[in-house]
Structures are given as structure tokens and as C-alpha cells.
Design an enzyme around this catalytic site. Structure first.
Site, mmCIF file in Angstrom:
data_model
loop_
_atom_site.group_PDB
_atom_site.id
_atom_site.type_symbol
_atom_site.label_atom_id
_atom_site.label_comp_id
_atom_site.label_asym_id
_atom_site.label_seq_id
_atom_site.Cartn_x
_atom_site.Cartn_y
_atom_site.Cartn_z
ATOM 1 C CE LYS A 115 37.562 61.992 61.345
ATOM 2 N NZ LYS A 115 38.177 61.144 62.350
ATOM 3 C CE LYS A 198 29.745 60.563 62.164
ATOM 4 N NZ LYS A 198 30.961 59.822 61.836
ATOM 5 C CE LYS A 201 34.605 59.363 70.180
ATOM 6 N NZ LYS A 201 35.095 58.745 68.949
HETATM 7 P P1 TYM Z 1 34.680 56.243 66.401
HETATM 8 O O1 TYM Z 1 35.593 56.469 67.555
HETATM 9 O O2 TYM Z 1 34.413 57.386 65.485
HETATM 10 O O3 TYM Z 1 33.288 55.714 66.909
HETATM 11 C C1 TYM Z 1 33.223 54.608 67.781
HETATM 12 C C2 TYM Z 1 31.985 53.785 67.500
HETATM 13 O O4 TYM Z 1 30.811 54.579 67.641
HETATM 14 C C3 TYM Z 1 30.052 54.525 66.434
HETATM 15 N N1 TYM Z 1 29.445 55.843 66.209
HETATM 16 C C4 TYM Z 1 28.147 56.048 66.027
HETATM 17 N N2 TYM Z 1 27.100 55.207 66.006
HETATM 18 C C5 TYM Z 1 25.867 55.739 65.808
HETATM 19 N N3 TYM Z 1 25.663 57.074 65.651
HETATM 20 C C6 TYM Z 1 26.676 57.950 65.667
HETATM 21 N N4 TYM Z 1 26.456 59.250 65.516
HETATM 22 C C7 TYM Z 1 27.993 57.445 65.858
HETATM 23 N N5 TYM Z 1 29.213 58.029 65.929
HETATM 24 C C8 TYM Z 1 30.085 57.027 66.137
HETATM 25 C C9 TYM Z 1 31.061 54.191 65.348
HETATM 26 O O5 TYM Z 1 30.449 53.629 64.218
HETATM 27 C C10 TYM Z 1 31.964 53.226 66.070
HETATM 28 O O6 TYM Z 1 31.431 51.930 66.075
HETATM 29 N N6 TYM Z 1 37.720 53.765 63.273
HETATM 30 C C11 TYM Z 1 36.783 53.638 64.369
HETATM 31 C C12 TYM Z 1 37.382 52.979 65.567
HETATM 32 C C13 TYM Z 1 38.097 51.703 65.283
HETATM 33 C C14 TYM Z 1 37.493 50.427 65.148
HETATM 34 C C15 TYM Z 1 38.575 49.525 64.923
HETATM 35 C C16 TYM Z 1 36.178 49.970 65.186
HETATM 36 C C17 TYM Z 1 39.432 51.559 65.149
HETATM 37 N N7 TYM Z 1 39.729 50.213 64.941
HETATM 38 C C18 TYM Z 1 38.351 48.170 64.732
HETATM 39 C C19 TYM Z 1 35.964 48.611 64.992
HETATM 40 C C20 TYM Z 1 37.030 47.720 64.760
HETATM 41 C C21 TYM Z 1 36.293 55.023 64.781
HETATM 42 O O7 TYM Z 1 36.916 56.010 64.480
HETATM 43 O O8 TYM Z 1 35.172 54.988 65.542
#
Ligand code: TYM
Length: 334
Positions: A115, A198, A201
């Protein structure tokens, strides 16, 4: 066992978020007949602001994420569903843990490198500090299981290191060491335009992802245009080597039906992409639009959504407070 996970509210909640995360939250929560005290899912708005956000869009995206959790089947009677910034302990513990986290650990995070890119000095401190806040999200509830997609595994592992270092310095066993849980076949769903990237969003091309709010026609169109290769589909996993698009589409086909790749390969092997794409579209259209429609219904009832989030935050806060108090006592802040 205590489960915690979250998603950033940045619109476009997509199939990767669903198959890699939310769907697994629902099955875990149901399997253990969870309670709001041991099963917590937050909309991590403080993570979203590590990059610039439009205030009005952010406000709407928070509600969309909450609606997605409910529409995918998370029951507010059995889970605390809340917004991260509504429970002030996240930011407080985030700061405290940030003070305990060596910069070297944070610089190693793949997501930070991706990022921040070459423009490191112009990215905000939050982008670097983000995994310490994520550790706080998890440790505030002494969570033991963190269901995530593969891309978040490194951050959960860092949380274990942060918790271990805290325990070592201030109080053996204060924090349990959380486990990342990657469930199902689709722990890393790839872009529909490029099977080596990947699904995300933030991808500029909406054609690269399937959003939970896409209708049946949009899904059909995106699958029709999804990148493929010229060969027929293989009948076994070995035949997927160096065929990232074929692997991705087959994985989606399997995962959306709750099956494994091994289950679907014999069914589609030997066929052409055109026939397979029709099956894939049918499976996705069976599955996703009902979730999107339920989301729209929920979004039309903001009072209900607000009430779920208020109750969720109150439940979460009741668990967070004593943890934060304990941390402060151990460190000499109280
Ligand atoms: P984020 O918002 O990027 O994604 C949310 C969840 O979706 C999963 N994910 C995917 N899984 C499979 N294929 C993909 N292409 C894909 N894109 C996203 C992510 O692995 C995630 O589980 N930092 C985290 C959010 C967070 C969090 C936490 C998670 C903040 N605090 C505490 C667990 C525990 C994030 O940015 O996820």
C-alpha cells in the site's frame, strides 16, 4: 473460545470478503452456538481511515458492511455486531500496543509494503501502525480464533508476537495467543481480470470483482468477460498448474457451492470455458443476489441497523473495559 473478526468499510464488499471471511464467520458462530460475549464482528472504520476517505461515503459504507454481516446470516442475538470506533478501547489499546511494537516488525508487513509502495514517506502513520490496531481489535476481547482470508494471516501472526511480548514483559498469560483460521477452498479469491492479482475492494476496475450488491445481469456479464485461457478445463488439480484464471474460476465455483476443488474437477474436466461459465454464473446467481436483496432491505431500515450496532457496541464495551483496565494496571497506568 472467543471469535473476533472484521472488515474495512470501503464499499464494494465482494466475493472474496464473503468466501474468505463472512461466510466462515457465520458457520463458526452457528457451530459453536455462539453468544454475543464470545463471538464479535466489527466494522473496522478506524482501519479504513488509514487511507483517505470521503466522509459521506464512509458513513454509508459502515452501514453497508453491517448490512452485509446480517444479510449473510450473522444473527445479532448470538453475535456482537458493532463499529470499531464506537468502542473507544480499540484506539486506546491500539496506542498502547503500538508503543510495544518494534518498527522493524511493522516494516515487514506485506500489506504495508504494497500500500505504501515507493511513496512511503507520504503515507500516513496509520498505514504503518495498522497491524498494532488490528492486534488491539483482537486482544481487547482476548479472542482465540480469528477467521480471515489468507492475506490477513500475517497480521494475525504479528498479533501473536505482540501478545507474546506483552505477556513476557508484564504478565505471563494475560493475553491468549490468537489463531488465524482460514476456512474453505477460497481463502484467496483472485481478480476476474487477472488470476495472479487478489480480488480487492480498491481495484479500479469493477469488472475485476463480484460485489455482494451486484444483480444477476451484472454477475452474468462479469463472468462472461472474466479472463480465461485457450485450453479445456482439467480433470485434476495437477492440470491447474500455471493456469491462474482457470484455478480461480474453478475455486469460486467449488466454494460458492460449499464444495472442494476435488469435488468439482471431475464434473467440469474436459469441458470448454464457455459451458463452464454458464454453470458458474448459475451457481453465483443462485447464491449472491438473495444476499444483495436482503442487504438492500436492511439498508432501507436504518433504525434497525443502528439499533443492532448500538447493542453490539454496548456488549463489546462491557468485555473491552476490564481488559483495558487490566492492561493499564499491569503497565503502571492505573
Ligand atoms: P479487509 O477489509 O481487507 O478484508 C476483510 C476480510 O476479507 C478477506 N479477504 C479475502 N479473502 C479471500 N479472497 C480475497 N480476495 C479477499 N480479500 C479480502 C480478508 O482476509 C479479511 O478476512 N485488517 C483487516 C480487517 C481487520 C481485522 C481485524 C480482521 C481489522 N481488525 C481483526 C480480523 C481481526 C482488513 O483490512 O480486511
Amino acid at each position: 473460545m472467543t471469535i473476533l473478526s472484521g472488515i474495512q468499510p470501503t464499499s464494494n464488499i465482494h466475493l472474496g470478503n464473503y468466501l474468505g471471511a463472512i461466510r466462515n464467520w457465520v458457520s463458526l458462530s452457528r457451530a459453536q452456538n455462539a453468544t454475543p460475549q464470545n463471538s464479535l464482528f466489527c466494522v473496522v472504520d478506524l482501519h479504513a481511515i488509514t487511507v483517505a476517505q470521503d466522509p459521506a461515503k464512509l458513513r454509508q459504507a459502515v452501514l453497508e458492511a453491517a448490512a452485509a454481516y446480517l444479510a449473510c446470516g450473522l444473527d445479532p442475538a448470538h453475535n456482537s455486531i458493532f463499529v470499531q470506533s464506537h468502542v473507544s478501547g480499540h484506539a486506546e489499546l491500539g496506542w498502547i500496543l503500538g508503543c510495544q511494537t518494534p518498527l522493524g516488525w511493522l516494516y515487514r508487513m506485506t500489506q504495508f509494503k504494497d500500500k505504501a509502495g515507493k511513496d512511503r514517506d507520504n503515507s500516513g502513520l496509520g498505514l504503518l501502525a495498522y497491524p498494532a490496531l488490528m492486534a488491539a481489535d483482537i486482544l481487547l476481547y482476548k479472542a482465540t480464533q480469528v477467521p480471515v482470508g489468507e492475506d490477513q494471516k500475517q497480521h494475525v501472526e504479528l498479533t501473536r508476537d505482540i501478545a507474546g511480548a506483552f505477556n513476557h514483559q508484564f504478565g505471563e498469560n494475560f493475553f491468549p495467543l490468537p489463531e488465524p483460521l482460514m476456512m474453505g477452498e477460497a481463502t484467496r479469491v483472485m481478480s476476474l481480470r487477472d488470476g495472479t492479482k487478489k480480488m480487492s475492494k480498491s481495484d479500479a476496475s469493477d469488472q475485476s470483482r463480484l460485489n455482494l450488491l451486484d444483480d444477476a445481469d451484472t454477475i452474468a456479464d462479469k463472468i462472461k468477460r472474466a479472463k480465461t485461457d485457450p485450453d479445456a478445463l482439467p480433470s485434476d488439480a495437477a492440470g491447474l498448474a500455471n493456469r491462474p484464471e482457470a484455478r480461480n474460476l474453478l475455486t469460486i465455483y467449488a466454494a460458492v457451492q460449499g464444495k472442494s476443488l476435488a469435488d468439482v474437477l471431475p464434473e467440469v474436466g474436459g469441458g470448454q470455458f464457455s459451458g463452464f461459465k454458464a454453470k458458474l454464473t448459475a451457481a453465483l446467481v443462485d447464491h449472491l443476489p438473495p444476499i444483495g436483496q436482503r442487504m438492500q432491505q436492511l439498508l432501507a431500515d436504518k433504525a434497525y441497523l443502528q439499533q443492532v450496532l448500538t447493542t453490539g457496541a454496548a456488549n463489546a464495551n462491557a468485555i473491552a473495559k476490564p481488559t483495558l483496565q487490566g492492561v493499564m494496571e499491569l503497565m503502571g497506568l492505573r
